[in-house]
Design an enzyme around this catalytic site. Sequence first.
Site, PDB file in Angstrom:
ATOM      1  CG  ASN A 289      -1.682   1.232   1.464  1.00 44.37           C
ATOM      2  OD1 ASN A 289      -1.743   2.041   0.451  1.00 44.37           O
ATOM      3  ND2 ASN A 289      -2.377   1.411   2.753  1.00 44.37           N
ATOM      4  CD1 TRP A 290       3.381   0.924  -3.136  1.00 44.94           C
ATOM      5  CD2 TRP A 290       3.157   2.291  -4.899  1.00 44.94           C
ATOM      6  NE1 TRP A 290       4.013   0.446  -4.222  1.00 44.94           N
ATOM      7  CE2 TRP A 290       3.818   1.156  -5.185  1.00 44.94           C
ATOM      8  CE3 TRP A 290       3.068   3.317  -5.956  1.00 44.94           C
ATOM      9  CZ2 TRP A 290       4.281   0.850  -6.491  1.00 44.94           C
ATOM     10  CZ3 TRP A 290       3.632   2.909  -7.100  1.00 44.94           C
ATOM     11  CH2 TRP A 290       4.264   1.878  -7.386  1.00 44.94           C
ATOM     12  CE  LYS A 291      -0.151   3.380   4.768  1.00 45.19           C
ATOM     13  NZ  LYS A 291      -0.028   3.532   5.957  1.00 45.19           N
TER      14      LYS A 291
ATOM     15  CG  HIS B  30      -5.841   2.022   5.203  1.00 44.19           C
ATOM     16  ND1 HIS B  30      -5.373   2.904   6.135  1.00 44.19           N
ATOM     17  CD2 HIS B  30      -4.955   1.338   5.227  1.00 44.19           C
ATOM     18  CE1 HIS B  30      -4.268   2.857   6.623  1.00 44.19           C
ATOM     19  NE2 HIS B  30      -3.722   1.701   6.062  1.00 44.19           N
TER      20      HIS B  30
ATOM     21  CD  GLU C 254      -2.829   5.704   6.584  1.00 42.64           C
ATOM     22  OE1 GLU C 254      -2.623   5.715   5.693  1.00 42.64           O
ATOM     23  OE2 GLU C 254      -2.097   4.997   7.196  1.00 42.64           O
TER      24      GLU C 254
ATOM     25  CD  GLU D  34      -3.434  -2.432   7.551  1.00 43.34           C
ATOM     26  OE1 GLU D  34      -2.212  -2.659   7.064  1.00 43.34           O
ATOM     27  OE2 GLU D  34      -3.989  -1.253   7.326  1.00 43.34           O
TER      28      GLU D  34
ATOM     29  N   GLY E 100       2.441   2.400  10.826  1.00 45.11           N
ATOM     30  CA  GLY E 100       3.274   3.464  10.847  1.00 45.11           C
ATOM     31  C   GLY E 100       4.036   3.709  12.073  1.00 45.11           C
TER      32      GLY E 100
ATOM     33  CB  SER F  34       5.225  -1.557  12.249  1.00 39.27           C
ATOM     34  OG  SER F  34       4.898  -0.432  12.277  1.00 39.27           O
TER      35      SER F  34
ATOM     36  N   GLY G 228       2.758  -0.959   4.348  1.00 41.47           N
ATOM     37  CA  GLY G 228       2.942   0.690   3.923  1.00 41.47           C
ATOM     38  C   GLY G 228       4.068   1.002   3.785  1.00 41.47           C
ATOM     39  N   GLY G 229       4.882   1.505   4.905  1.00 41.73           N
ATOM     40  CA  GLY G 229       6.181   2.072   4.615  1.00 41.73           C
ATOM     41  C   GLY G 229       7.251   1.268   3.778  1.00 41.73           C
TER      42      GLY G 229
END
Length: 264
Positions: A12-14, A104, A106, A174, A180, A220, A241-242
């Site tokens: 997930n590149w966001k 998600h 976010e 999640e 993150g 993470s 993600g990251g």
Amino acid sequence: MAELRVPLIAGNWKMNLDHLQSIAFVQKLAWALKDAGYQEKQVEVAVFPPFTDLRSVQTLIGADDLPLALGGQDLSVHDDGAHTGDVSGVFLKALDCRYVIVGHSERRSDHHESDDVVAGKALAAVRNGLVPIVCVGETAEDLEQFGPSKVPLDQLAVVLDQLKSSDDYVVAYEPVWAIGSGQAATPDQAETVARALRAAIQDKHGADAAARTRILYGGSVKSGNIAGFMKRENVDGALVGGASLDVAEFSAIVRFPAHVTMDS
Ligand code: PGA
């Protein structure tokens, strides 16, 4: 991870990488996976770029026949019409997306998406031949107040009510406190919730759906902790993600079967 479910590693590149950067990134990722002897049958890899990159990435995957699935980070509950700024599942399907992330945390916090909206999005995905990756997870406060599984189970129940047992969907557990933060859940924590989510799928959609539906862990995830999650029976992959923005790190996550075999 159970034998009958092909693990899914989803990046997930966001809101990162524009369409030009996305092309360079996917090329590097494809080389890294090839160098590592990546086998599509063993692990499925999907990338979730921003909407503005989808066409570029689709073209690259198609032209070079890359072993990557494509997905959107969100979609509208509607298929067309006066919904400024929204993106239809019809359009995602037309770009060869296989997956779409819904709910998600976010989106839930930035856009106040309720469980009902998330369920409507899962339904819109299925209606358009996309596989929704339904994200559920508790905040640190929820965890303290209700324990580990209640909030994710409540969130999933609203979605399962809308879907049929024959629908293809993925669930991503999640915990919000792990996203993150650099502080991942432990494999035991992830397995406890994943097992409870699978039991809920079994109650609602039956044993077949429970046996074939993939449940991912997200929050993470790194190359150093992926093997611990993947050794657990009910964790079938990761939403990353990251670490999905770092080619070496992401391809090392995809190569987790090597670590699982080595460590076990
Ligand atoms: P993270 O994000 O890997 O950066 O914690 C996971 C996610 O939000 O899907």
